[in-house]
Write a protein that holds these residues in place. Structure first.
Motif, PDB file in Angstrom:
ATOM      1  N   ASP A 101      12.782  18.829  -1.016  1.00 20.75           N
ATOM      2  CA  ASP A 101      11.608  18.915  -0.143  1.00 20.75           C
ATOM      3  C   ASP A 101      11.401  17.632   0.651  1.00 20.75           C
ATOM      4  N   THR A 102      10.859  17.774   1.849  1.00 23.17           N
ATOM      5  CA  THR A 102      10.405  16.627   2.628  1.00 23.17           C
ATOM      6  C   THR A 102       8.962  16.327   2.256  1.00 23.17           C
ATOM      7  N   LEU A 103       8.678  15.076   1.905  1.00 20.60           N
ATOM      8  CA  LEU A 103       7.344  14.688   1.454  1.00 20.60           C
ATOM      9  C   LEU A 103       6.580  14.025   2.595  1.00 20.60           C
ATOM     10  N   ASN A 104       5.400  14.524   2.866  1.00 27.50           N
ATOM     11  CA  ASN A 104       4.545  13.970   3.922  1.00 27.50           C
ATOM     12  C   ASN A 104       3.340  13.223   3.361  1.00 27.50           C
ATOM     13  N   GLU A 105       3.177  13.270   2.052  1.00 27.33           N
ATOM     14  CA  GLU A 105       2.086  12.575   1.389  1.00 27.33           C
ATOM     15  C   GLU A 105       2.517  12.272  -0.031  1.00 27.33           C
ATOM     16  N   LEU A 155       1.554   9.427   4.608  1.00 28.02           N
ATOM     17  CA  LEU A 155       2.737   8.623   4.857  1.00 28.02           C
ATOM     18  C   LEU A 155       2.899   8.258   6.328  1.00 28.02           C
ATOM     19  N   ALA A 156       3.425   7.067   6.561  1.00 30.94           N
ATOM     20  CA  ALA A 156       3.719   6.638   7.929  1.00 30.94           C
ATOM     21  C   ALA A 156       4.906   7.407   8.485  1.00 30.94           C
ATOM     22  N   GLU A 157       5.811   7.791   7.588  1.00 30.58           N
ATOM     23  CA  GLU A 157       6.960   8.602   7.977  1.00 30.58           C
ATOM     24  C   GLU A 157       7.356   9.463   6.791  1.00 30.58           C
ATOM     25  N   PRO A 158       7.844  10.669   7.013  1.00 24.12           N
ATOM     26  CA  PRO A 158       8.205  11.554   5.900  1.00 24.12           C
ATOM     27  C   PRO A 158       9.310  10.943   5.043  1.00 24.12           C
ATOM     28  N   ILE A 159       9.288  11.279   3.770  1.00 27.01           N
ATOM     29  CA  ILE A 159      10.379  10.888   2.860  1.00 27.01           C
ATOM     30  C   ILE A 159      11.316  12.078   2.756  1.00 27.01           C
ATOM     31  N   LEU A 160      12.477  11.968   3.347  1.00 25.12           N
ATOM     32  CA  LEU A 160      13.416  13.085   3.405  1.00 25.12           C
ATOM     33  C   LEU A 160      14.134  13.257   2.074  1.00 25.12           C
ATOM     34  N   VAL A 196      -0.407   2.212   5.825  1.00 30.02           N
ATOM     35  CA  VAL A 196      -0.665   3.651   5.743  1.00 30.02           C
ATOM     36  C   VAL A 196      -2.126   3.888   5.400  1.00 30.02           C
ATOM     37  N   ASN A 197      -2.609   5.055   5.758  1.00 30.89           N
ATOM     38  CA  ASN A 197      -3.976   5.436   5.414  1.00 30.89           C
ATOM     39  C   ASN A 197      -3.998   6.060   4.020  1.00 30.89           C
ATOM     40  N   PHE A 198      -5.078   5.772   3.307  1.00 33.74           N
ATOM     41  CA  PHE A 198      -5.220   6.352   1.973  1.00 33.74           C
ATOM     42  C   PHE A 198      -6.687   6.623   1.695  1.00 33.74           C
ATOM     43  N   GLN A 199      -6.912   7.540   0.788  1.00 30.66           N
ATOM     44  CA  GLN A 199      -8.268   7.913   0.383  1.00 30.66           C
ATOM     45  C   GLN A 199      -8.330   7.970  -1.135  1.00 30.66           C
ATOM     46  N   VAL A 200      -9.297   7.268  -1.709  1.00 30.25           N
ATOM     47  CA  VAL A 200      -9.464   7.237  -3.157  1.00 30.25           C
ATOM     48  C   VAL A 200     -10.590   8.175  -3.560  1.00 30.25           C
ATOM     49  N   THR A 201     -10.285   9.115  -4.432  1.00 24.97           N
ATOM     50  CA  THR A 201     -11.287  10.017  -5.013  1.00 24.97           C
ATOM     51  C   THR A 201     -11.223   9.858  -6.525  1.00 24.97           C
ATOM     52  N   GLU A 202     -12.203   9.139  -7.054  1.00 23.67           N
ATOM     53  CA  GLU A 202     -12.255   8.847  -8.487  1.00 23.67           C
ATOM     54  C   GLU A 202     -10.955   8.196  -8.964  1.00 23.67           C
ATOM     55  N   THR A 203     -10.164   8.916  -9.761  1.00 20.73           N
ATOM     56  CA  THR A 203      -8.963   8.310 -10.347  1.00 20.73           C
ATOM     57  C   THR A 203      -7.681   8.656  -9.604  1.00 20.73           C
ATOM     58  N   VAL A 204      -7.791   9.224  -8.416  1.00 22.85           N
ATOM     59  CA  VAL A 204      -6.603   9.623  -7.663  1.00 22.85           C
ATOM     60  C   VAL A 204      -6.680   9.071  -6.244  1.00 22.85           C
ATOM     61  N   MET A 205      -5.580   8.534  -5.766  1.00 27.56           N
ATOM     62  CA  MET A 205      -5.472   8.041  -4.392  1.00 27.56           C
ATOM     63  C   MET A 205      -4.456   8.887  -3.637  1.00 27.56           C
ATOM     64  N   ASN A 222      -6.302  -3.316  -1.802  1.00 27.96           N
ATOM     65  CA  ASN A 222      -6.534  -4.158  -0.627  1.00 27.96           C
ATOM     66  C   ASN A 222      -5.532  -3.900   0.481  1.00 27.96           C
ATOM     67  N   MET A 223      -4.340  -3.479   0.120  1.00 33.88           N
ATOM     68  CA  MET A 223      -3.301  -3.222   1.114  1.00 33.88           C
ATOM     69  C   MET A 223      -2.293  -2.247   0.546  1.00 33.88           C
ATOM     70  N   LEU A 224      -1.839  -1.308   1.381  1.00 32.98           N
ATOM     71  CA  LEU A 224      -0.808  -0.349   0.980  1.00 32.98           C
ATOM     72  C   LEU A 224       0.110  -0.107   2.176  1.00 32.98           C
ATOM     73  N   LYS A 225       1.383  -0.379   1.989  1.00 28.87           N
ATOM     74  CA  LYS A 225       2.366  -0.202   3.049  1.00 28.87           C
ATOM     75  C   LYS A 225       3.506   0.679   2.570  1.00 28.87           C
ATOM     76  N   GLN A 226       4.067   1.429   3.515  1.00 25.39           N
ATOM     77  CA  GLN A 226       5.288   2.203   3.282  1.00 25.39           C
ATOM     78  C   GLN A 226       6.359   1.661   4.203  1.00 25.39           C
ATOM     79  N   ASN A 227       7.422   1.141   3.629  1.00 24.02           N
ATOM     80  CA  ASN A 227       8.511   0.546   4.413  1.00 24.02           C
ATOM     81  C   ASN A 227       7.983  -0.471   5.422  1.00 24.02           C
ATOM     82  N   GLY A 228       7.001  -1.262   4.993  1.00 25.01           N
ATOM     83  CA  GLY A 228       6.445  -2.321   5.834  1.00 25.01           C
ATOM     84  C   GLY A 228       5.356  -1.878   6.772  1.00 25.01           C
ATOM     85  N   GLN A 229       5.057  -0.583   6.850  1.00 23.52           N
ATOM     86  CA  GLN A 229       4.018  -0.082   7.752  1.00 23.52           C
ATOM     87  C   GLN A 229       2.741   0.248   6.976  1.00 23.52           C
TER      88      GLN A 229
END
Length: 609
Positions: A56-60, A130-135, A117-126, A108-115
């Motif tokens: 599968d290609t992962l987009n998140e 992704l900045a780019e899909p993981i093929l 990325v946006n993230f949302q924290v809901t209780e115990t899950v973030m 404080n900071m989250l990057k994917q391959n140096g870029q």
């Protein structure tokens, strides 16, 4: 009988392997942790290499942030305050935590391959966009800077527990959620059970110099640390104060694990011994519990010896038994235990938690979906080991599980074993289902297929599925191969229903030539093969087995009668045994099945010596 069946290992070439479509994700964590014991906080930098071996290609992606559960109003807090039988260790304690006592992770900071990325924290899950899909077949690098506060010890992890342990660091870092053939598993941390990818961990922890650490993995800079600890024995008070202000770096490395846990305290006594095949066994405890803990190493060596022989060889270089102060909890290569109790209690919980490293640690089924595959298999092996070690004297070391099952049905709180761990209506039902009914699933499997096929199957299951996350069907297929039987009926009835077992001797008559004719009745809704024992007046025992039609086979070494269709409520048979020679006829004499009414399992003959 205090012994196991001899290990019946198969050549590796003959072992069945997962199918050609099998895959699993791979993770490689590198973490640098700077710990401040004055504030009970730490800052961390994490680099995660995540390899997508799926088609599968992962987009998140999703991360677990477990410390966030220890905040007033969290799902764990609300669930605990509303369930009818809350875990007493939790109760309403989370709701009363102050700002300085809660746990948290701040990203404080989250990057994917140096870029970025946006993230949302809901209780115990973030959730991470992704900045780019993981093929498929590719690897992504995630970098996180975070700050965390260790909560006051409530459940599993935390600081300053009642036994005086400063830090029990479990479920303590941002952890990638599991992605498998069923998709993502971003399960909120409500109460129990975990599921994650196997991988490599390099964890570097900088903490005040006077602390002693133990946990998952092996220390790669251990020599300097332990020499420094020895030198500190004669230092002055002034030098001790200065030492508390200084820091020392602890570097741990672990491979083929799906989690990393550790504990720290300045007053830990550290002992080590050598287990089977050079295994390093380590012990961390406080001096108040020295009397029992000093006796623990010899028993720990024995348990690893027995597990290696009878269930499969422990695959890691070390195991640490750590006083963590919250009951007992398993982690890769280590366990956190309370220090109190008599020796037999300490040995018992150590055996249980160590055995977890086979079923939770090296096999690592989805505990959220199938908690019984860990707790039940572990409880089964625990009872066998303790029986052999002499700490469990009962003829049937699994009798407690059968009694727990009967209690649950008597109370009417049963739910199907397929219920996910956090979804049980009452905690008691979860405990009996995961532990007792899970243990009974394994014990009854031995009853169904016979001891030799079962022993081969348990070894084969471990060797084939080690580090591969098996599910119930995978275990079933192994047992089918070893026994030559069809067993899907057993898994379906036991896992997906709450149907009961109850077989009875309905009627016994003397027929032609003076032999006994026996009519059995299936009262419960769940079918099982039936072992029936004739005890003669001279003490001779003759055992027969009545397989189910659905099995298309029967266990070896026992006289087999014609199969019983599960659709038929009764079954009649006779043998060549003369009625006048029979003292008793007993269904399931060893009490290896979940029969809820033993009173109708016996017939007493009219003649005796």
């Amino acid at each position: 009988m205090k012994k196991f069946l001899l290990a019946l290992l198969l050549p590796s070439a003959l072992l069945a392997q997962p199918g050609p479509g099998y895959w699993q994700q791979e993770v490689k964590y590198t973490m640098d942790i700077d710990f401040d014991v004055t504030k009970h906080q730490f800052s961390g930098k994490q680099e995660l290499l995540y390899t997508n071996n799926s088609p599968d290609t992962l987009n998140e992606v999703f991360y677990h942030l477990y410390f966030n559960a220890f905040q007033p109003g969290s799902m764990m807090d609300v669930r605990s305050r509303n369930i009818v039988d809350p875990d007493k260790r939790v109760g309403d304690r989370i709701s009363k935590l102050s700002k300085e006592e809660i746990g948290y992770h701040k990203i404080n900071m989250l990057k994917q391959n140096g870029q970025q990325v946006n993230f949302q924290v809901t209780e115990t899950v973030m959730k991470v966009e992704l900045a780019e899909p993981i093929l498929p077949g590719s690897t992504a690098t995630f970098s996180i800077d975070f700050e965390s506060q260790v909560p006051v010890q409530i459940r599993r992890n935390g600081r300053n527990n009642k036994e005086g342990i400063d830090y029990t660091m479990t479920q303590w870092y941002p952890k990638m959620a599991m992605y498998d053939e069923d998709g993502w598993h971003p399960d909120p941390y409500v109460g129990r059970e975990f599921y994650a990818d196997f991988g490599t961990f390099d964890v570097n922890i900088s903490i005040q110099d006077n602390f002693v650490l133990g946990g998952t993995g092996t220390l790669t800079n251990s020599e300097g640390i332990w020499e420094a600890k020895k030198e500190r024995k004669g230092i002055t008070t002034h030098e001790m104060v200065r030492s508390k202000m200084e820091k020392r770096l602890w570097k741990f490395h672990a491979e083929n694990v799906h989690d990393f846990a550790w504990a720290a305290d300045p007053d830990y006594i550290y002992k080590s011994t050598v287990g089977p095949d050079g295994l390093s066994l380590n012990f961390y405890y406080l001096k108040d519990y020295k009397e029992t803990w000093e006796q623990l190493p010899e028993h720990t060596v024995e348990l690893f010896t027995l597990m290696n022989k009878n269930f499969g060889k422990y695959a890691y270089p070390q195991f640490s038994v750590i006083q963590g102060g919250d009951g007992g909890m398993e982690y890769p290569m280590c366990t956190m235990l309370k220090g109190t109790g008599k020796l037999e209690g300490l040995v018992g919980v150590t055996v249980h938690e160590a055995v977890h490293n086979w079923y939770y640690g090296m096999l690592a089924s989805n505990e959220n979906q199938y908690p019984w595959m860990d707790e039940g298999f572990t409880s089964f092996a625990e009872a066998e080991v303790l029986h052999t070690m002499g700490f469990e004297e009962a003829e049937n070391p699994h009798g407690g599980a059968y009694r727990g099952n009967a209690y649950m049905f008597a109370k009417g709180i049963q739910e199907p074993l397929s219920t996910p761990a956090d979804y049980f209506a009452v905690n008691k039902a979860y405990s009996i289902s995961a532990y007792s009914r899970g243990e009974m699933f394994v014990s009854q499997m031995r009853y169904i297929v016979g001891e030799e096929a079962f022993s081969r199957g348990m070894h084969r299951y471990f060797n084939v599925w080690k580090f591969k996350h098996p599910d119930p069907k995978d275990f079933l297929r192994i047992m089918e191969k070893e026994s030559g039987m069809q067993l899907d009926w057993y898994l379906n009835f036991w896992m997906n229903t709450s149907k009961t077992q109850d077989y009875a001797i309905k009627e016994v008559n003397v027929v032609d030539r003076g032999v006994l004719e026996v009519e059995l009745e299936r009262i419960g809704e769940m079918p099982m093969p039936v072992d029936i024992t004739f005890i003669l007046n001279d003490g001779t025992e003759m055992v027969y087995t009545i397989p189910l039609v659905s099995m298309f086979g029967s266990k070896e070494g026992v006289n087999a009668l014609k199969p019983w269709p599960w659709t038929s409520p009764t079954y009649t048979f006779h043998t060549d045994i003369v009625a006048s020679s029979v003292k008793e006829v007993i269904i399931d004499r060893k009490q290896e099945t979940a029969d809820l009414n033993r009173k109708n399992d016996k017939y007493e003959g009219s003649s005796s010596d």
